[in-house]
Design an enzyme around this catalytic site. Structure first.
Site, PDB file in Angstrom:
ATOM      1  N   LYS A  22     102.482 -13.420  46.400  1.00 24.26           N
ATOM      2  CA  LYS A  22     102.713 -14.764  45.837  1.00 24.26           C
ATOM      3  C   LYS A  22     101.594 -15.120  44.845  1.00 24.26           C
ATOM      4  CE  LYS A  22     101.365 -18.498  48.348  1.00 24.26           C
ATOM      5  NZ  LYS A  22     100.423 -19.421  47.713  1.00 24.26           N
ATOM      6  N   ASN A  23     100.339 -14.848  45.251  1.00 26.40           N
ATOM      7  CA  ASN A  23      99.204 -15.324  44.445  1.00 26.40           C
ATOM      8  C   ASN A  23      98.869 -14.426  43.262  1.00 26.40           C
ATOM      9  OD1 ASN A  23      99.152 -17.469  46.131  1.00 26.40           O
ATOM     10  ND2 ASN A  23      97.343 -16.838  47.280  1.00 26.40           N
ATOM     11  N   ARG A  92     100.569 -26.938  43.268  1.00 30.42           N
ATOM     12  CA  ARG A  92      99.407 -27.149  42.427  1.00 30.42           C
ATOM     13  C   ARG A  92      99.096 -25.953  41.535  1.00 30.42           C
ATOM     14  NH1 ARG A  92      94.803 -26.059  43.570  1.00 30.42           N
ATOM     15  NH2 ARG A  92      93.990 -28.082  42.981  1.00 30.42           N
ATOM     16  N   CYS A 116      95.322 -31.391  48.397  1.00 27.77           N
ATOM     17  CA  CYS A 116      96.385 -30.974  49.318  1.00 27.77           C
ATOM     18  C   CYS A 116      95.775 -31.014  50.724  1.00 27.77           C
ATOM     19  CB  CYS A 116      96.872 -29.567  48.954  1.00 27.77           C
ATOM     20  SG  CYS A 116      95.722 -28.292  49.418  1.00 27.77           S
ATOM     21  N   ARG A 121      90.538 -29.911  46.221  1.00 27.23           N
ATOM     22  CA  ARG A 121      90.975 -28.920  45.228  1.00 27.23           C
ATOM     23  C   ARG A 121      90.701 -29.362  43.777  1.00 27.23           C
ATOM     24  NH1 ARG A 121      94.979 -25.691  47.957  1.00 27.23           N
ATOM     25  NH2 ARG A 121      94.650 -24.109  46.387  1.00 27.23           N
ATOM     26  N   PRO A 122      89.462 -29.740  43.427  1.00 24.31           N
ATOM     27  CA  PRO A 122      89.189 -30.156  42.046  1.00 24.31           C
ATOM     28  C   PRO A 122      89.439 -29.020  41.060  1.00 24.31           C
ATOM     29  CG  PRO A 122      87.140 -29.775  43.224  1.00 24.31           C
ATOM     30  CD  PRO A 122      88.242 -29.665  44.246  1.00 24.31           C
ATOM     31  N   ILE A 123      89.527 -29.371  39.779  1.00 28.28           N
ATOM     32  CA  ILE A 123      89.715 -28.321  38.749  1.00 28.28           C
ATOM     33  C   ILE A 123      88.632 -28.443  37.671  1.00 28.28           C
ATOM     34  CG2 ILE A 123      92.215 -28.044  39.089  1.00 28.28           C
ATOM     35  CD1 ILE A 123      92.541 -29.836  36.558  1.00 28.28           C
ATOM     36  N   ASP A 124      87.472 -28.961  38.059  1.00 29.26           N
ATOM     37  CA  ASP A 124      86.389 -29.160  37.083  1.00 29.26           C
ATOM     38  C   ASP A 124      85.968 -27.846  36.419  1.00 29.26           C
ATOM     39  OD1 ASP A 124      85.581 -28.781  39.869  1.00 29.26           O
ATOM     40  OD2 ASP A 124      83.553 -28.691  39.083  1.00 29.26           O
ATOM     41  N   LEU A 125      85.980 -26.744  37.167  1.00 25.88           N
ATOM     42  CA  LEU A 125      85.556 -25.455  36.596  1.00 25.88           C
ATOM     43  C   LEU A 125      86.577 -24.965  35.566  1.00 25.88           C
ATOM     44  CD1 LEU A 125      84.250 -23.727  39.855  1.00 25.88           C
ATOM     45  CD2 LEU A 125      82.936 -25.010  38.150  1.00 25.88           C
ATOM     46  N   ASP A 304      92.340 -17.163  53.424  1.00 30.64           N
ATOM     47  CA  ASP A 304      93.785 -17.233  53.713  1.00 30.64           C
ATOM     48  C   ASP A 304      94.163 -16.484  54.990  1.00 30.64           C
ATOM     49  OD1 ASP A 304      94.916 -17.152  50.237  1.00 30.64           O
ATOM     50  OD2 ASP A 304      93.971 -18.688  51.457  1.00 30.64           O
ATOM     51  N   ARG A 396     106.802 -21.369  51.814  1.00 32.75           N
ATOM     52  CA  ARG A 396     106.131 -21.296  50.511  1.00 32.75           C
ATOM     53  C   ARG A 396     105.483 -19.935  50.321  1.00 32.75           C
ATOM     54  NH1 ARG A 396     102.548 -26.327  49.004  1.00 32.75           N
ATOM     55  NH2 ARG A 396     102.451 -24.964  47.219  1.00 32.75           N
TER      56      ARG A 396
HETATM   57  C1  EPZ Z   1      93.651 -19.639  45.267  1.00 34.37           C
HETATM   58  O1  EPZ Z   1      93.525 -21.047  45.252  1.00 34.37           O
HETATM   59  C2  EPZ Z   1      94.832 -19.330  46.169  1.00 34.37           C
HETATM   60  N1  EPZ Z   1      96.048 -19.929  45.626  1.00 34.37           N
HETATM   61  C3  EPZ Z   1      94.566 -19.873  47.576  1.00 34.37           C
HETATM   62  O2  EPZ Z   1      95.649 -19.448  48.395  1.00 34.37           O
HETATM   63  C4  EPZ Z   1      93.285 -19.219  48.107  1.00 34.37           C
HETATM   64  O3  EPZ Z   1      92.981 -19.782  49.368  1.00 34.37           O
HETATM   65  C5  EPZ Z   1      92.123 -19.510  47.133  1.00 34.37           C
HETATM   66  O4  EPZ Z   1      92.472 -19.019  45.810  1.00 34.37           O
HETATM   67  C6  EPZ Z   1      90.834 -18.822  47.562  1.00 34.37           C
HETATM   68  O5  EPZ Z   1      91.033 -17.460  47.677  1.00 34.37           O
HETATM   69  C7  EPZ Z   1      96.689 -19.299  44.614  1.00 34.37           C
HETATM   70  O6  EPZ Z   1      96.269 -18.264  44.142  1.00 34.37           O
HETATM   71  C8  EPZ Z   1      97.960 -19.941  44.137  1.00 34.37           C
HETATM   72  P1  EPZ Z   1      89.678 -21.560  44.207  1.00 34.37           P
HETATM   73  P2  EPZ Z   1      92.535 -21.767  44.172  1.00 34.37           P
HETATM   74  O7  EPZ Z   1      89.773 -22.136  42.845  1.00 34.37           O
HETATM   75  O8  EPZ Z   1      92.614 -21.046  42.899  1.00 34.37           O
HETATM   76  C9  EPZ Z   1      86.673 -25.183  44.735  1.00 34.37           C
HETATM   77  C10 EPZ Z   1      97.363 -19.680  49.963  1.00 34.37           C
HETATM   78  O9  EPZ Z   1      97.302 -19.933  51.184  1.00 34.37           O
HETATM   79  N2  EPZ Z   1      86.904 -25.420  43.295  1.00 34.37           N
HETATM   80  O10 EPZ Z   1      89.047 -20.223  44.392  1.00 34.37           O
HETATM   81  O11 EPZ Z   1      92.803 -23.218  44.195  1.00 34.37           O
HETATM   82  C11 EPZ Z   1      87.919 -25.545  45.548  1.00 34.37           C
HETATM   83  O12 EPZ Z   1      87.940 -26.923  45.851  1.00 34.37           O
HETATM   84  C12 EPZ Z   1      96.488 -20.461  48.991  1.00 34.37           C
HETATM   85  O13 EPZ Z   1      98.090 -18.789  49.453  1.00 34.37           O
HETATM   86  C13 EPZ Z   1      86.155 -26.381  42.632  1.00 34.37           C
HETATM   87  O14 EPZ Z   1      85.305 -27.039  43.230  1.00 34.37           O
HETATM   88  O15 EPZ Z   1      91.124 -21.478  44.876  1.00 34.37           O
HETATM   89  C14 EPZ Z   1      87.761 -24.704  46.781  1.00 34.37           C
HETATM   90  O16 EPZ Z   1      86.909 -25.375  47.691  1.00 34.37           O
HETATM   91  C15 EPZ Z   1      95.722 -21.576  49.672  1.00 34.37           C
HETATM   92  N3  EPZ Z   1      86.376 -26.608  41.311  1.00 34.37           N
HETATM   93  C16 EPZ Z   1      87.067 -23.443  46.266  1.00 34.37           C
HETATM   94  O17 EPZ Z   1      86.499 -23.785  44.984  1.00 34.37           O
HETATM   95  C17 EPZ Z   1      87.312 -25.903  40.597  1.00 34.37           C
HETATM   96  O18 EPZ Z   1      87.475 -26.138  39.384  1.00 34.37           O
HETATM   97  C18 EPZ Z   1      88.012 -22.270  46.087  1.00 34.37           C
HETATM   98  O19 EPZ Z   1      88.976 -22.652  45.145  1.00 34.37           O
HETATM   99  C19 EPZ Z   1      88.068 -24.921  41.282  1.00 34.37           C
HETATM  100  C20 EPZ Z   1      87.843 -24.690  42.628  1.00 34.37           C
END
Ligand code: EPZ
Length: 418
Positions: A22-23, A92, A116, A121-125, A304, A396
């Site tokens: 999926k991912n 998202r 969620c 889940r911020p997207i600042d990065l 995960d 999902r």
């Molecule tokens: C991906 O989410 C996966 N989803 C998640 O899988 C997985 O748990 C996660 O990576 C970690 O491996 C998809 O690929 C669709 P991150 P993502 O950006 O991209 C913080 C599942 O069960 N962060 O690595 O959202 C964030 O809040 C799902 O299949 C910021 O602070 O993960 C989190 O605490 C759940 N700012 C941490 O980083 C940002 O701009 C990891 O987030 C981005 C992230």
């Protein structure tokens, strides 16, 4: 709404086929926006999130058609650059269209994804990195308004190896002018698969699987055919199912190279794991040790798989400790497991699980995708019948999980929840 009804006690044996990841599929579908010719994708999983991503692509003007073997995507007629709130709030990962829309068209209007169940889940990065590439970003009315004449390559340092930020920035940089370096990039196999897809379509990206990526912008991407990698989290979930029921399962299609930390943890518990020509064989007799886990970015233990191992920890001898370092609220399964007889307490970002509990069937509520998987695993070994409600969370990320588990000998049915 559907529910799953599980009569516990069966020892799972046999073979199960892993679906496509999926991912990996979600970013690769978004990346098709960068291509100016037809893209054929094989091994796409049949999941709700994939359907939602196709709805987003359709709104942008991307047509797709399904054949037996593959799905053809036609990104030639893109005429809209807005991903609406009603779809982004459903999934998202729709935010992943931001990078490719900016990379190919220089404009995008994407709803902010919001948080969620497992965290804010911020997207600042994502946004900081896109600004480094020359994007002008405004947040207005819950939407990201982004535009750039043409993205220009630059050096980007991620404060955290965010998977989503790495994916978005790779896609944005693919058609940018000049070279982009991403330091502290995520190394997950799904990131590697996106890079492999993009390079197949004509991109120039080096360093896949490492924390430093080098992307040399190209003029355009052609179309082509690509097969998605197997889903390592689905595979890991079935490996835990074999261990928790003390069964023996061949997880067909799984790639053991993607599951190093999971394999190591299961072997520490006493499971035997063999790499086979067509997958991974997991056989478990007696679980001898408690679990100590700390979730980390890849290649560390995957967040995960945290909930699934917590279900397993309820029956291991001794006291297990699981620490969640990636998300701030990923212990929603604890209260439901405790309602089944587990003995788990949460202290900060750690859960302490007193093992050798007897679990009893109950009606439990799924709250997020992997928490739901943990409740199904607990139901497989609980005495009596368990009902897992709100199974849409599970749908999902797991394709027909009750059919796959039934074929392994589980007593599990899907029912309408009146
Ligand atoms: C991906 O989410 C996966 N989803 C998640 O899988 C997985 O748990 C996660 O990576 C970690 O491996 C998809 O690929 C669709 P991150 P993502 O950006 O991209 C913080 C599942 O069960 N962060 O690595 O959202 C964030 O809040 C799902 O299949 C910021 O602070 O993960 C989190 O605490 C759940 N700012 C941490 O980083 C940002 O701009 C990891 O987030 C981005 C992230």
């Amino acid at each position: 709404m559907d529910k799953l009804v599980i009569a516990g006690g069966a020892r799972l044996t046999g073979e199960v086929e892993v679906s496509g990841a999926k991912n990996a599929a979600l970013p690769i579908l978004a990346a098709s926006l960068l291509c100016n010719e037809k893209v054929n994708l094989k091994n796409l999983p049949q999941l709700c999130d994939i359907t939602t991503m196709f709805k987003v692509l359709d709104i942008l003007g991307v047509k797709s058609c399904e054949t037996e073997e593959e799905i053809s995507i036609h990104p030639e007629g893109i005429d809209n650059f807005e991903a609406p709130y009603d779809l982004v709030k459903q999934m998202r990962a729709s935010i992943l269209v931001l990078g490719p829309l900016l990379g190919r068209f220089g404009k995008a209007r994407v709803s902010l994804p919001g948080g969620c169940a497992i965290g804010s889940r911020p997207i600042d990065l994502h946004l900081k990195g896109l600004e480094r590439l020359g994007t002008e970003i405004r947040i207005e009315g819950g939407y990201i308004e982004a535009k750039a004449t043409r993205l220009k390559g630059n050096e980007i340092y991620l404060d955290f190896p965010s998977v989503g930020a790495t994916l978005n920035l790779i896609m944005a940089a693919t058609l940018a002018e000049g070279e982009t370096i991403i330091e502290e990039a995520a190394k997950e196999p799904e990131v590697v698969d996106l890079i492999s897809f993009l390079n197949t379509m004509g991109a120039k990206i080096e360093g896949a699987g490492g924390d430093r990526l080098q992307i040399t912008g190209v003029k355009e991407l052609r179309g082509g055919t690509y097969k998605i990698i197997p889903d390592r989290i689905e595979a890991g979930t079935f490996m835990v199912a074999a261990t928790i029921t003390q069964g023996e399962i061949l997880v067909k299609g799984a790639n053991i190279e993607h599951l190093g930390a999971v394999v190591t943890k299961l072997e520490e518990l006493g499971a035997s794991i063999e790499k086979e020509a067509d997958g991974i064989c997991v056989a478990s007799r007696e679980i001898r040790h408690p679990i100590e886990i700390k979730t980390m970015p890849h290649p560390g233990f995957p967040t995960d798989m945290q909930a699934q191992f917590m279900a397993l920890a309820t029956i291991t001898p001794g006291t297990s400790i699981i620490t969640e370092t990636i998300f701030e609220n990923r212990f929603m399964h604890v209260s439901e497991l405790n309602r089944m007889g587990a003995d788990i307490i949460v202290e900060g970002n750690s859960a302490i699980i007193k093992g050798a509990s007897r679990l009893f069937g109950a009606s439990v509520m799924a709250t997020d995708l992997r928490a739901s998987a943990a409740l199904v695993l607990a139901g497989l070994i609980a005495e009596g019948t368990t009902e897992v409600l709100r199974v849409y969370h599970l749908d999902r990320g797991y394709e027909r999980i009750e059919e796959k588990l039934s074929r392994l000998g589980a007593n599990i049915w899907r029912k309408k929840d009146e």
